[in-house]
Design an enzyme around this catalytic site. Structure first.
Site, PDB file in Angstrom:
ATOM      1  N   LYS A 158       0.623  -8.684  14.909  1.00 55.56           N
ATOM      2  CA  LYS A 158      -0.686  -8.285  14.355  1.00 55.56           C
ATOM      3  C   LYS A 158      -1.748  -9.313  14.722  1.00 55.56           C
ATOM      4  O   LYS A 158      -2.877  -8.963  15.081  1.00 55.56           O
ATOM      5  CB  LYS A 158      -0.590  -8.152  12.833  1.00 55.56           C
ATOM      6  N   GLN A 203       2.185  -8.251   3.747  1.00 59.93           N
ATOM      7  CA  GLN A 203       3.346  -7.733   4.470  1.00 59.93           C
ATOM      8  C   GLN A 203       4.465  -7.379   3.481  1.00 59.93           C
ATOM      9  O   GLN A 203       4.833  -8.195   2.638  1.00 59.93           O
ATOM     10  CB  GLN A 203       3.829  -8.784   5.491  1.00 59.93           C
ATOM     11  N   ASP A 234      -4.446  -1.266   4.814  1.00 61.48           N
ATOM     12  CA  ASP A 234      -3.134  -0.614   4.925  1.00 61.48           C
ATOM     13  C   ASP A 234      -3.170   0.798   4.323  1.00 61.48           C
ATOM     14  O   ASP A 234      -2.276   1.608   4.583  1.00 61.48           O
ATOM     15  CB  ASP A 234      -2.098  -1.418   4.128  1.00 61.48           C
TER      16      ASP A 234
HETATM   17  N1  GUN Z   1       6.123  -3.407   6.273  1.00 58.10           N
HETATM   18  C1  GUN Z   1       6.536  -2.459   7.142  1.00 58.10           C
HETATM   19  N2  GUN Z   1       5.491  -1.706   7.557  1.00 58.10           N
HETATM   20  C2  GUN Z   1       4.402  -2.193   6.930  1.00 58.10           C
HETATM   21  C3  GUN Z   1       3.028  -1.841   6.982  1.00 58.10           C
HETATM   22  O1  GUN Z   1       2.584  -0.899   7.654  1.00 58.10           O
HETATM   23  N3  GUN Z   1       2.205  -2.600   6.205  1.00 58.10           N
HETATM   24  C4  GUN Z   1       2.670  -3.621   5.435  1.00 58.10           C
HETATM   25  N4  GUN Z   1       1.787  -4.287   4.685  1.00 58.10           N
HETATM   26  N5  GUN Z   1       3.933  -3.964   5.374  1.00 58.10           N
HETATM   27  C5  GUN Z   1       4.795  -3.253   6.136  1.00 58.10           C
END
Ligand code: GUN
Length: 295
Positions: free
Chosen positions: A54, A98, A121
């Site tokens: 990211k 996350q 998100d």
């Molecule tokens: N863990 C797995 N996929 C995601 C996601 O799209 N966003 C977040 N914050 N955590 C994740």
């Protein structure tokens, strides 16, 4: 193999170029640099690699990213306090915590603390609710990326039967809701299958689109498909493999060979859904900062 491989990397690169143009225009016109904060608690190896990807993607698009790493022993109150500080930080337009969080920390309490206008998100109850009732909101990244991947196949989603396998809050439930919405790139008839569905194949055999997000390799096999179906594989499973430098390889939830023999188009793992999830995060961060997606 009959199926066309849906190239998520290429679609992601094209979309990221549009986002980068939008970021440059926002800097030029308003002097604003979009800022994304990524909160990582603990040392889950998959989470570390997602977060690293990211940050790299942010840098390439011209988005400022700030990583906040907290130890696995951080308390729920400390994580919530970090989120609240980011809510009032003017340099930060988007906040991502996350998941999964270490045991003992309530994901609900932490997500509820994120200001909806910084929830890139799309996980807060406010954004989920807005999506369900068709209001303007941050669309959740993986489901939004999935819709874009179906679109590039040229299939018109309207009126098609889409079967979603898996009912997670991150993928299954929101992608089912998005595909069923009234409007362009949606309007499908949606069946949501899950661990309580006795005969998943009975549904997938009538599906024009199958989205598999079950978290289990081999969930979808070619004999479960109608010829010509479009398959979107959301699974990311690590299979031990001593011949690989990292000691594992990634496979999806679909059995690629047998599905590709029957489907008209299929996403690979890796290189399908994954790159689009990060792309749609950048997309939301640009929107959160007041920018527009470039042409
Ligand atoms: N863990 C797995 N996929 C995601 C996601 O799209 N966003 C977040 N914050 N955590 C994740």
């Amino acid at each position: 193999m009959n199926a066309t491989i849906i190239d998520g990397k290429r679609l992601a690169a094209d979309t990221r170029a549009r986002i980068a143009r939008g970021v440059a225009a926002l800097k030029e016109e308003k002097g604003t640099t979009p800022g994304l904060a990524v909160v990582l608690v603990g040392d889950n190896p998959a989470s570390i690699s997602y977060v690293t990807a990211k940050e790299k993607a942010c840098a390439e698009a011209g988005i400022h990213s700030r990583e906040i790493r907290m130890g696995a022993d951080a308390s729920e109150a400390e994580v919530v306090k970090t989120v609240l500080q980011l809510n009032s930080d003017p340099a930060i337009h988007g906040i991502l915590v996350q998941l999964p969080l270490p045991k003992g920390i309530s994901e609900k309490k932490v997500i509820d603390a994120i200001a909806p206008e910084k929830d890139v998100d799309g996980f807060t109850p406010v954004n989920v609710g807005r999506m369900l009732i068709g209001e303007d909101c941050f669309l959740p990244c993986t489901p939004h990326g999935i819709v874009k991947l179906i679109e590039v196949t040229g299939m018109d989603i309207s009126g098609k039967h889409a079967v979603v396998i898996g009912r997670s809050n991150i993928v299954g439930k929101p992608v089912a809701a998005l595909l069923a919405r009234k409007g362009p790139h949606a309007n499908a008839t949606v069946t949501l299958c899950h661990t309580g569905t006795p005969d998943v194949a009975a549904y997938t055999r009538t599906a024009d689109i199958v989205v598999v997000a079950a978290g289990r390799p081999g969930t979808l096999t070619g004999d479960m498909l109608k010829p010509g179906a479009v398959v979107i594989d959301v699974g990311v499973n690590r299979i031990p493999d001593a011949s690989r430098p990292k000691g594992f390889r990634l496979v999806g939830d679909a059995d690629f060979e047998s599905c590709a023999a029957v489907a008209s188009a299929i996403t690979p793992v890796p290189g399908g859904v994954g790159p689009m999830t990060i792309t749609m995060l950048l997309w939301n961060t640009l929107l959160a900062a007041g920018g527009k997606i470039g042409a």
